[in-house]
Design an enzyme around this catalytic site. Structure first.
Site, short mmCIF file in Angstrom:
data_model
loop_
_atom_site.label_atom_id
_atom_site.label_comp_id
_atom_site.label_asym_id
_atom_site.label_seq_id
_atom_site.Cartn_x
_atom_site.Cartn_y
_atom_site.Cartn_z
N HIS A 130 0.80 -1.23 0.00
CA HIS A 130 0.00 0.00 0.00
C HIS A 130 0.83 1.28 0.00
O HIS A 130 0.30 2.35 -0.33
CB HIS A 130 -0.93 0.04 1.22
CG HIS A 130 -2.00 -1.00 1.22
ND1 HIS A 130 -2.87 -1.16 0.17
CD2 HIS A 130 -2.34 -1.94 2.14
CE1 HIS A 130 -3.70 -2.15 0.44
NE2 HIS A 130 -3.39 -2.64 1.62
N ASP A 166 -4.02 -10.51 -1.91
CA ASP A 166 -4.43 -9.94 -0.63
C ASP A 166 -5.90 -9.52 -0.71
O ASP A 166 -6.41 -9.23 -1.79
CB ASP A 166 -3.57 -8.71 -0.36
CG ASP A 166 -3.57 -8.21 1.06
OD1 ASP A 166 -2.61 -8.50 1.79
OD2 ASP A 166 -4.53 -7.50 1.44
N HIS A 168 -7.10 -6.79 0.26
CA HIS A 168 -7.13 -5.37 -0.07
C HIS A 168 -6.48 -5.14 -1.44
O HIS A 168 -5.51 -5.81 -1.80
CB HIS A 168 -6.39 -4.55 0.98
CG HIS A 168 -6.96 -4.67 2.36
ND1 HIS A 168 -6.50 -5.59 3.27
CD2 HIS A 168 -7.97 -4.01 2.96
CE1 HIS A 168 -7.19 -5.48 4.39
NE2 HIS A 168 -8.10 -4.53 4.23
N ASP A 255 -5.33 -12.38 4.34
CA ASP A 255 -6.47 -11.75 5.01
C ASP A 255 -7.78 -11.99 4.25
O ASP A 255 -8.82 -11.44 4.61
CB ASP A 255 -6.24 -10.25 5.23
CG ASP A 255 -5.55 -9.57 4.07
OD1 ASP A 255 -5.39 -10.19 3.00
OD2 ASP A 255 -5.15 -8.39 4.22
#
Length: 390
Positions: A130, A166, A168, A255
């Site tokens: 990120h 992921d 995200h 996640d």
């Protein structure tokens, strides 16, 4: 697999510690290495020790002023800016040094591949996808994924594909290579309407001159193993075949698991294992070099250690039987850390990770995501979005 895979690890990685009750607790890394060791996955493997990346290497992606801010943050005032000092990205002692070490670990892995020493390499401490050129975001100070990719390009690699699994969106890596047709970024993630960072729509396809270089598969909340793998198989293999990367970089955040406290996909440890094996199948079929990185994952005891032990085992071609019991010594250690936390008994969640291939006409919620993504990017690669053979 020909050459031995490179595994990067040192306990100094545990210094990337955002403190207190922050979700990104480095105990997950320690427990993973302990579990992989106890199961024999790392037996005889010479672990490669990371060295901190130099400022010039971090500046392949990040702005010099941002590095200065990170270096000064632990002794600066309360308002350091650049996304630092927030609940997601608290300032901590030796923050620059710890973050530079994560980048250095991914560069050690990249160098092993570029030098020809290894065809596969893995750094479970990496995957901080990120971080932006001038700011921290989403628990990530420096973007080791993007730095490693940029380093590979400058070392003579002509095409790199980055696949991010992921939960995200891999926004920082997409941003870094938005205008670069040499890098194909593919991200499968929970739909941006229901999860931070709110980006990663199917229509995000890359900048001018690089249209099709960004691919996003936004999945509905609640997607399970079978739906997730259907989306993967309906998009990733065809795009990789069309793009023909020399190196495949994978961000292997876990996640997506149904027990993860920060998101709402519903995968299992068995699903994660099938993802890693799907990557390995692609690597073996097409002869890609493979750089595997860690990422998110916030069920620290029950999920991350098992899933990433399967990742290490898959990269090393030392697959662990899902029914293998967890070693008693590891269970005892984990129990000392969290006495009230119930632990699983084995390396499986007991889930069937099989999937129904996409046929172009199914009407599950995930199929809408598949269609949107294929229609947005497949024509840009000379592929037919509505033909399941493509």
């Amino acid at each position: 697999m020909g050459k031995p895979a490179a595994v990067v690890w040192d306990r100094s990685f545990l210094g990337y510690d955002l403190g207190g009750d922050h979700p990104l607790n480095p105990v997950r890394l320690d427990l993973t290495i302990r579990l992989a060791t106890a199961l024999g996955v790392l037996e005889g493997v010479e672990l490669r020790v990371p060295q901190p990346a130099g400022d010039d290497e971090i500046e392949l992606v990040h702005k010099p002023g941002y590095l200065s801010a990170v270096q000064a943050a632990p002794t600066a005032g309360w308002d350091v800016g650049h996304g630092l000092g927030t609940p997601d990205n608290p300032v901590f002692e030796r923050m620059h040094e710890a973050s530079a070490l994560v980048v250095g670990g991914s560069l050690v892995a990249a160098r092993a591949i570029a030098s020809g020493e290894a065809d596969r390499a893995v750094n479970i401490a990496g995957g901080l996808h990120h971080a932006m050129p001038d700011s921290a975001a989403g628990f990530c100070v420096y973007n080791d994924c993007a730095v490693a990719i940029e380093w590979l390009l400058r070392s003579g690699v002509e095409r790199v594909a980055y696949v991010d699994v992921d939960v995200h969106h891999g926004d920082g890596v997409q941003t870094a290579f938005w205008d670069d047709p040499r890098v194909l970024t593919i991200s499968l993630h929970q739909h941006p309407m229901s999860l931070w960072p709110g980006t990663g729509w199917a229509g995000e396809v890359g900048g001018a001159g690089a249209e099709g270089s960004a691919v996003n598969v936004p999945l509905p909340a609640g997607t399970r193993d079978g739906g997730w793998m259907r989306a993967f198989q309906a998009t990733v293999p065809s795009l990789l075949r069309a793009f023909r990367p020399q190196v495949l970089v994978t961000q292997c955040g876990v996640d997506t698991h149904k027990e993860d406290p920060l998101a709402d996909l519903s995968l299992s440890v068995d699903g994660h294992r099938s993802i890693y094996q799907a990557f390995r199948d692609l690597v073996d079929e097409h002869g890609y070099k493979w750089l595997a990185l860690g990422g998110g994952g916030y069920e620290l005891l029950r999920v991350v250690p098992r899933s990433w032990t399967h990742l290490l085992a898959t990269v090393l071609d030392r697959d662990v039987d899902p029914d293998r019991p967890l070693p008693a010594d590891w269970v005892a250690h984990a129990t000392r850390i969290a006495p009230e936390w119930p632990l699983p008994a084995s390396m499986t969640d007991g889930c069937d990770a099989g999937y129904q291939p996409w046929g172009g006409d199914a009407e599950e919620p995930v199929d809408k995501a598949i269609r949107e993504t294929r229609r947005a990017v497949f024509p840009l690669h000379g592929l037919d979005p509505d033909d399941p053979r493509d």
